[in-house]
Design a protein around this motif. Structure first.
Motif, mmCIF file in Angstrom:
data_model
loop_
_atom_site.group_PDB
_atom_site.id
_atom_site.type_symbol
_atom_site.label_atom_id
_atom_site.label_comp_id
_atom_site.label_asym_id
_atom_site.label_seq_id
_atom_site.Cartn_x
_atom_site.Cartn_y
_atom_site.Cartn_z
ATOM 1 N N GLU A 214 13.831 -16.483 31.523
ATOM 2 C CA GLU A 214 13.526 -15.189 32.234
ATOM 3 C C GLU A 214 12.564 -14.473 31.098
ATOM 4 N N TYR A 215 12.787 -13.921 30.199
ATOM 5 C CA TYR A 215 13.212 -13.206 29.919
ATOM 6 C C TYR A 215 10.883 -12.374 30.031
ATOM 7 N N ALA A 216 10.165 -13.893 28.850
ATOM 8 C CA ALA A 216 8.841 -13.312 28.968
ATOM 9 C C ALA A 216 8.224 -13.688 30.355
ATOM 10 N N GLU A 217 9.294 -13.310 31.455
ATOM 11 C CA GLU A 217 8.360 -13.377 32.715
ATOM 12 C C GLU A 217 8.352 -11.442 33.231
ATOM 13 N N VAL A 218 9.371 -11.711 32.589
ATOM 14 C CA VAL A 218 10.353 -9.673 32.996
ATOM 15 C C VAL A 218 9.691 -9.156 32.110
ATOM 16 N N ILE A 219 9.431 -9.163 30.798
ATOM 17 C CA ILE A 219 8.238 -8.028 30.032
ATOM 18 C C ILE A 219 6.941 -8.334 29.972
ATOM 19 N N ASP A 220 6.694 -9.497 31.227
ATOM 20 C CA ASP A 220 5.428 -9.287 31.651
ATOM 21 C C ASP A 220 5.486 -8.234 32.844
ATOM 22 N N ILE A 221 5.851 -8.172 33.248
ATOM 23 C CA ILE A 221 5.630 -7.150 34.468
ATOM 24 C C ILE A 221 6.185 -5.781 33.980
ATOM 25 N N ILE A 222 6.992 -5.734 33.080
ATOM 26 C CA ILE A 222 7.804 -3.987 32.706
ATOM 27 C C ILE A 222 6.922 -3.505 31.478
ATOM 28 N N LYS A 223 6.532 -4.099 30.788
ATOM 29 C CA LYS A 223 5.270 -4.353 29.639
ATOM 30 C C LYS A 223 4.874 -3.040 29.663
ATOM 31 N N ASP A 224 3.931 -1.939 28.689
ATOM 32 C CA ASP A 224 3.280 -0.893 28.749
ATOM 33 C C ASP A 224 3.382 0.230 29.581
ATOM 34 N N GLY A 225 4.667 0.415 29.025
ATOM 35 C CA GLY A 225 4.859 1.861 30.011
ATOM 36 C C GLY A 225 5.470 1.980 31.294
ATOM 37 N N SER A 226 6.379 1.847 31.533
ATOM 38 C CA SER A 226 6.958 1.134 32.404
ATOM 39 C C SER A 226 8.291 2.180 32.323
ATOM 40 N N VAL A 227 9.272 2.586 33.567
ATOM 41 C CA VAL A 227 10.679 3.541 33.281
ATOM 42 C C VAL A 227 11.697 2.118 33.136
ATOM 43 N N LEU A 228 12.346 2.562 32.231
ATOM 44 C CA LEU A 228 13.848 1.700 32.211
ATOM 45 C C LEU A 228 15.269 2.408 32.629
ATOM 46 N N PHE A 229 16.107 2.247 32.759
ATOM 47 C CA PHE A 229 17.395 3.101 32.562
ATOM 48 C C PHE A 229 18.634 2.504 32.325
ATOM 49 N N VAL A 230 19.195 2.868 31.839
ATOM 50 C CA VAL A 230 20.748 2.131 31.016
ATOM 51 C C VAL A 230 21.752 3.277 31.414
ATOM 52 N N TYR A 231 22.441 2.800 32.228
ATOM 53 C CA TYR A 231 23.229 3.397 33.584
ATOM 54 C C TYR A 231 24.516 3.059 32.935
ATOM 55 N N ASN A 232 25.805 4.130 33.427
ATOM 56 C CA ASN A 232 26.870 4.500 32.996
ATOM 57 C C ASN A 232 27.266 6.033 33.504
ATOM 58 N N PRO A 233 28.172 5.424 34.098
ATOM 59 C CA PRO A 233 28.938 7.435 34.792
ATOM 60 C C PRO A 233 29.608 7.799 33.693
ATOM 61 N N ASP A 234 29.184 7.605 32.554
ATOM 62 C CA ASP A 234 29.055 8.005 31.369
ATOM 63 C C ASP A 234 29.537 9.806 31.461
ATOM 64 N N SER A 235 30.249 10.567 31.279
ATOM 65 C CA SER A 235 30.541 12.237 31.602
ATOM 66 C C SER A 235 29.647 12.400 30.787
ATOM 67 N N ASN A 236 29.763 12.379 29.608
ATOM 68 C CA ASN A 236 29.215 13.350 28.662
ATOM 69 C C ASN A 236 27.325 12.609 28.935
ATOM 70 N N TYR A 237 26.962 11.748 29.284
ATOM 71 C CA TYR A 237 25.789 11.703 29.394
ATOM 72 C C TYR A 237 25.128 12.488 30.720
ATOM 73 N N LEU A 238 26.193 12.026 32.055
ATOM 74 C CA LEU A 238 25.383 12.573 33.293
ATOM 75 C C LEU A 238 25.494 14.445 32.955
ATOM 76 N N GLN A 239 26.436 14.992 32.551
ATOM 77 C CA GLN A 239 26.454 16.548 32.878
ATOM 78 C C GLN A 239 25.849 17.040 31.224
ATOM 79 N N SER A 240 25.369 16.291 30.417
ATOM 80 C CA SER A 240 23.808 16.513 29.520
ATOM 81 C C SER A 240 22.667 15.872 29.669
ATOM 82 N N SER A 241 22.157 14.806 30.124
ATOM 83 C CA SER A 241 20.816 14.090 29.852
ATOM 84 C C SER A 241 19.855 15.968 30.696
#
Length: 245
Positions: A214-241
């Motif tokens: 799947e990865y090649a098709e995915v890369i083709d869709i999101i390459k060249d300037g799209s937003v990617l968000f890696v999420y976890n409800p980590d309190s340090n991140y959520l309070q400081s971002s």
């Protein structure tokens, strides 16, 4: 003597009246500006929440493992980045939801222009972030951990994992070492539906690695300037971002 004091007294009185009027007028103006600013912020929050709710319900994302809160965070940061001019490909928003088990399909590509789910698949987290669940995160070199926050995708290249996609971390202290660490989107044999039936999915050195078929098709869709968000409800991140606050 009384006549000599009369004129200065009038001048002082008039001056006090003028200053009082100016102060009141300035206070009213400041209050109006504050109210306008507050109203604008409230309108933005309402718009983001409304859009998140619409997508969440319309695409039935709950059934696919996402929470509405996760979608709201993703859209909030996405919108700020789009408004800042850092996004060349605003059609797609990718969410990597590391609050979920590694055996879930926790990688989502949302087509923001057509309000559609463009892709949903498995994704690995860093081997030092946790086994089945990612619980620890780092921005440090050689940490072998995943890094939370917002990224913008860049160009592709062919490396040791074949076709790979560079991603630039935009949040200082959380993921801005991504390129120096060699954190990229790539394919991996250890990420697949078969591994989803074991105790945990295969893990990476910090990269969001995807199934090889799947990865090649995915890369083709999101390459060249799209937003990617890696999420976890980590309190340090959520309070400081800065993008979420």
């Amino acid at each position: 003597m009384t006549k000599n004091l009369f004129f200065p007294a009038i001048v002082v009185s008039v001056s006090i009246m003028f200053l009082s009027f100016a102060k009141a007028n300035n206070s009213a103006t400041h209050s109006s500006v504050s109210r306008d600013s507050s109203s604008a912020d409230s309108a933005l929050i309402i718009h983001e929440t409304s859009q998140a709710e619409k997508l969440f319900n319309g695409l039935n994302l709950q059934s696919l493992g996402l929470s509405q809160t996760t979608v709201e965070y993703a859209i909030k940061g996405y919108q700020k980045l789009v408004d800042s001019g850092l996004v060349n490909n605003s059609q797609y928003l990718t969410i990597v939801d590391l609050s979920q088990s590694s055996r879930n399909k926790r990688f989502y590509i949302i087509d923001m222009e057509n309000n559609q789910l463009a892709w949903n698949t498995f994704v690995a987290h860093g081997k030092n972030s946790g086994v089945d669940l990612a619980k620890s995160f780092s921005n440090n070199l050689n940490s072998n951990k995943s890094s939370l926050g917002f990224y913008v995708t860049k160009s592709t290249y062919t490396g040791k994992h074949g076709l790979s996609l560079r991603i630039s971390g935009l949040e200082q202290g959380f993921n801005d070492n991504a390129e120096a660490r060699g954190v990229v989107v790539h394919g991996a044999t250890y990420v697949n539906s078969g591994r989803a039936k074991s105790d945990y999915m295969g893990r990476s050195q910090g990269c969001p690695a995807l199934p090889e078929n799947e990865y090649a098709e995915v890369i083709d869709i999101i390459k060249d300037g799209s937003v990617l968000f890696v999420y976890n409800p980590d309190s340090n991140y959520l309070q400081s971002s800065a993008l979420l606050n």
